[in-house]
Design a protein around this motif. Sequence first.
Motif, mmCIF file in Angstrom:
data_model
loop_
_atom_site.group_PDB
_atom_site.id
_atom_site.type_symbol
_atom_site.label_atom_id
_atom_site.label_comp_id
_atom_site.label_asym_id
_atom_site.label_seq_id
_atom_site.Cartn_x
_atom_site.Cartn_y
_atom_site.Cartn_z
ATOM 1 N N ILE A 93 0.845 -1.207 0.000
ATOM 2 C CA ILE A 93 0.000 0.000 0.000
ATOM 3 C C ILE A 93 0.879 1.255 0.000
ATOM 4 C CG2 ILE A 93 -1.676 1.330 1.386
ATOM 5 C CD1 ILE A 93 -2.826 -1.432 2.270
ATOM 6 N N LEU A 94 1.944 1.232 0.817
ATOM 7 C CA LEU A 94 2.826 2.408 0.899
ATOM 8 C C LEU A 94 3.523 2.682 -0.439
ATOM 9 C CD1 LEU A 94 4.381 1.928 4.453
ATOM 10 C CD2 LEU A 94 2.879 3.782 3.714
ATOM 11 N N VAL A 95 4.006 1.617 -1.093
ATOM 12 C CA VAL A 95 4.696 1.809 -2.388
ATOM 13 C C VAL A 95 3.697 2.275 -3.455
ATOM 14 C CG1 VAL A 95 6.043 0.667 -4.217
ATOM 15 C CG2 VAL A 95 6.501 0.127 -1.835
ATOM 16 N N MET A 96 2.459 1.831 -3.303
ATOM 17 C CA MET A 96 1.433 2.237 -4.276
ATOM 18 C C MET A 96 1.078 3.719 -4.084
ATOM 19 S SD MET A 96 -1.839 -0.028 -4.993
ATOM 20 C CE MET A 96 -2.968 0.317 -6.295
ATOM 21 N N ILE A 97 0.909 4.108 -2.830
ATOM 22 C CA ILE A 97 0.533 5.509 -2.556
ATOM 23 C C ILE A 97 1.728 6.443 -2.780
ATOM 24 C CG2 ILE A 97 -0.324 7.106 -0.769
ATOM 25 C CD1 ILE A 97 -1.776 4.708 0.486
ATOM 26 N N PHE A 98 2.912 5.980 -2.359
ATOM 27 C CA PHE A 98 4.117 6.819 -2.509
ATOM 28 C C PHE A 98 5.108 6.138 -3.468
ATOM 29 C CE2 PHE A 98 2.587 7.314 1.916
ATOM 30 C CZ PHE A 98 2.159 8.635 1.845
ATOM 31 N N PRO A 99 4.904 6.293 -4.786
ATOM 32 C CA PRO A 99 5.811 5.625 -5.745
ATOM 33 C C PRO A 99 7.275 6.032 -5.566
ATOM 34 C CG PRO A 99 3.899 6.544 -6.863
ATOM 35 C CD PRO A 99 3.860 7.055 -5.460
ATOM 36 N N SER A 100 7.498 7.183 -4.923
ATOM 37 C CA SER A 100 8.882 7.638 -4.772
ATOM 38 C C SER A 100 9.695 6.701 -3.884
ATOM 39 C CB SER A 100 8.922 9.056 -4.228
ATOM 40 O OG SER A 100 8.177 9.121 -3.057
ATOM 41 N N ILE A 101 9.027 5.868 -3.074
ATOM 42 C CA ILE A 101 9.781 4.884 -2.274
ATOM 43 C C ILE A 101 10.584 3.998 -3.237
ATOM 44 C CG2 ILE A 101 9.587 2.882 -0.705
ATOM 45 C CD1 ILE A 101 7.009 4.173 0.387
ATOM 46 N N ALA A 102 9.977 3.672 -4.353
ATOM 47 C CA ALA A 102 10.681 2.844 -5.340
ATOM 48 C C ALA A 102 11.535 3.694 -6.274
ATOM 49 C CB ALA A 102 9.674 2.044 -6.150
ATOM 50 N N LEU A 103 11.050 4.888 -6.595
ATOM 51 C CA LEU A 103 11.707 5.658 -7.671
ATOM 52 C C LEU A 103 12.792 6.615 -7.178
ATOM 53 C CD1 LEU A 103 8.507 6.424 -9.772
ATOM 54 C CD2 LEU A 103 10.186 4.609 -10.108
ATOM 55 N N PHE A 104 12.921 6.754 -5.847
ATOM 56 C CA PHE A 104 13.879 7.715 -5.307
ATOM 57 C C PHE A 104 15.328 7.377 -5.700
ATOM 58 C CE2 PHE A 104 16.725 8.951 -1.748
ATOM 59 C CZ PHE A 104 16.650 10.325 -1.910
ATOM 60 N N LEU A 105 15.768 6.163 -5.417
ATOM 61 C CA LEU A 105 17.165 5.794 -5.706
ATOM 62 C C LEU A 105 17.494 5.807 -7.202
ATOM 63 C CD1 LEU A 105 18.094 3.056 -3.066
ATOM 64 C CD2 LEU A 105 18.858 5.418 -3.170
ATOM 65 N N PRO A 106 16.631 5.237 -8.059
ATOM 66 C CA PRO A 106 16.963 5.327 -9.498
ATOM 67 C C PRO A 106 17.031 6.773 -9.984
ATOM 68 C CG PRO A 106 15.198 3.759 -9.149
ATOM 69 C CD PRO A 106 15.437 4.431 -7.840
ATOM 70 N N GLY A 107 16.246 7.647 -9.364
ATOM 71 C CA GLY A 107 16.235 9.061 -9.751
ATOM 72 C C GLY A 107 17.516 9.780 -9.407
ATOM 73 N N LEU A 108 18.269 9.248 -8.440
ATOM 74 C CA LEU A 108 19.505 9.911 -8.005
ATOM 75 C C LEU A 108 20.683 9.625 -8.935
ATOM 76 C CD1 LEU A 108 19.592 9.383 -4.132
ATOM 77 C CD2 LEU A 108 19.108 11.483 -5.369
ATOM 78 N N ARG A 109 20.538 8.561 -9.766
ATOM 79 C CA ARG A 109 21.683 8.146 -10.613
ATOM 80 C C ARG A 109 22.060 9.193 -11.645
ATOM 81 N NH1 ARG A 109 20.923 2.771 -13.433
ATOM 82 N NH2 ARG A 109 23.105 2.262 -13.246
#
Lengths: 430, 190
Positions: A414-430
């Motif tokens: 539920i948290l990853v669904m509501i806050f996609p940035s939990i998954a997308l934060f690290l790839p975004g930093l590359r």
Amino acid sequence: MDLLIFSPVILLIVLMLIGVPIAFSLALAGFAGIWMFLGDWGRAITVLGTSTYSTIADYNLSTIPLFILMAFFASGGNLASNLFKAISAWSSNVRGGTAVASTIATGVFGAMSGTTTATASVMSEISIPEMRKLGYKDELSSGVVALGATMAILIPPSVPLVIYGLMTETSIGALLLAGVLPGILLGFCLLITILAWVKFDPSIAPNLRPATWKEKRESLVPVLPAVVMLGTVILLLYSGFATPTEIGAIGACAAGLIGFGMRALNLSGSLNAIVKALRSSAMIFLILLGASIFGYFVTFTQIPQHASEWIISMDLNRWLVVVVIIVLYFLLSMFMDEMPLMLISLPITFPIIISLGFDPVWFGVMNMLMAAMGQVFPPVGISAFVVAASGRVDLLKVYKGCGVLLIALVLTTILVMIFPSIALFLPGLR
Amino acid sequence: MSSSDYKQTNTIAAVATQASETIAVRIIGATERLCLVIAGTLLVGLVLSTTLDATLRYFLGAPIRGLLEFTTDFSMPMIIFLALPSCYRLGGNIRITLLTQRIRGRPQAVLNVVVQIIVAVTAFLMTYALLQQLVRNFELGSMRSGAISYAIWPSYAAVFFGLALTSVMIVMDMRNAASGTAGTFAGDVE
């Protein structure tokens, strides 16, 4: 013609239900579909021959046998049991501390192995007998391993995420990084759930003698190489210094050297690890091959495009569509291992998700979370089966434990669904 | 021919068939093990060469020339397809057994044989398709060009060999299929 298009799909379902191995079901149904669509035996045979070779002749795919070899070297090198002993010592002053240790050790070993079933099998043999000896109830000890093993498909190097990346042409590096935070979050939620369960029902976990400082310090020494190895893998991945294939090779080299250095791995153990890695790799690639042949049929018929157009024409809320897809994944993953499920479903679901504007990396992580749920949920739940068999625990007790601890997985999803940035934060930093 | 002569001839024929089957099984077993050794050696080679390549590229800026092409066109197909016969023998095929595990006795034996025939037909179809590609690439003298250029047919030949050996093993296992001890059914992973 419209209805005929689905006959290979029906054939696939029938073949799988009568017990034909999934790889062969996919290949035969796919070939039948291609032949039906092209209406030319010779051309269909050419497609079959070309795809059989070209599916395997792919540099990116070499990541898979390398990660698997790394896992078997790590397993043979006693890295998992050393981790469990060390974390048990450090968490011995908490009631339920050994369950906490089992969760962390399962997560870390899962991160090294990349597959749920391998992790569940290894950790069941290590932690369940030990916890039983200490007075832990089987429901807790088996549930912890079954749920903890699912972290393996999130935390890099994750073999299913690599396959997802190859299937959908999504960056494998980004996917592997995207799994880190949701994996850690799942571990964290699992720890809280365990401690809450122990607080609510203290009879499931005994109060143990806290380890002395000397015992704690001594337990750290054998663990250090494993921590360094895992840290190096994550660092290499994050820095972009090496490709996933190179990380797999370096990781396998390091795991082998650590095993030899600590005298846990000898020549015969290494050969055993290599044979196991070859067998697992061949099995995975055979399914990939079948899926690739079936994928040709799906591409020829343009089923995904038709499905996307149909869904878009209904003008549904995109979140409703994604929830329906996720629920379907959950239901199907109760009957099927994560990899075949992914290979069969992705050619259809992925274009729909992309056409609705969702991030492919985020969907990859959601896919893994759904597969993880199915792996511990009745009636099949492959991870639960493996734990029951390897840990010699009654299957109902495993399901009971998983039923309680599943709260952690649902919460993470539920948290990853509501806050996609939990998954997308690290790839975004590359 | 008297009845005893007929019986004796039949017994001799049966013994000869059994002996030739044993020899065939031994030859296939030895070939399978040889394939596994080659695949294992290539896997270890892949680990070492890729690690060396990454190290040389990072520290000396000099990667191993042609490694990517060799891995793609030779190591990977050979590792996987030469390991395939052993993978089959040791079992571990992923199958859905939710329904089939509820069937017992003769119906199960019949179903197992049907499944084995389907698996054999599929394997032979793939082998035949690969043979066509092998012949085509050999006749055309197809080359792969990149950092290094080389003929592609030896790789096709190895892939064909691994798949053909697996197909033969599947057929030879037909008798074991009824009892569920054939490679297709051994060590099921659901």
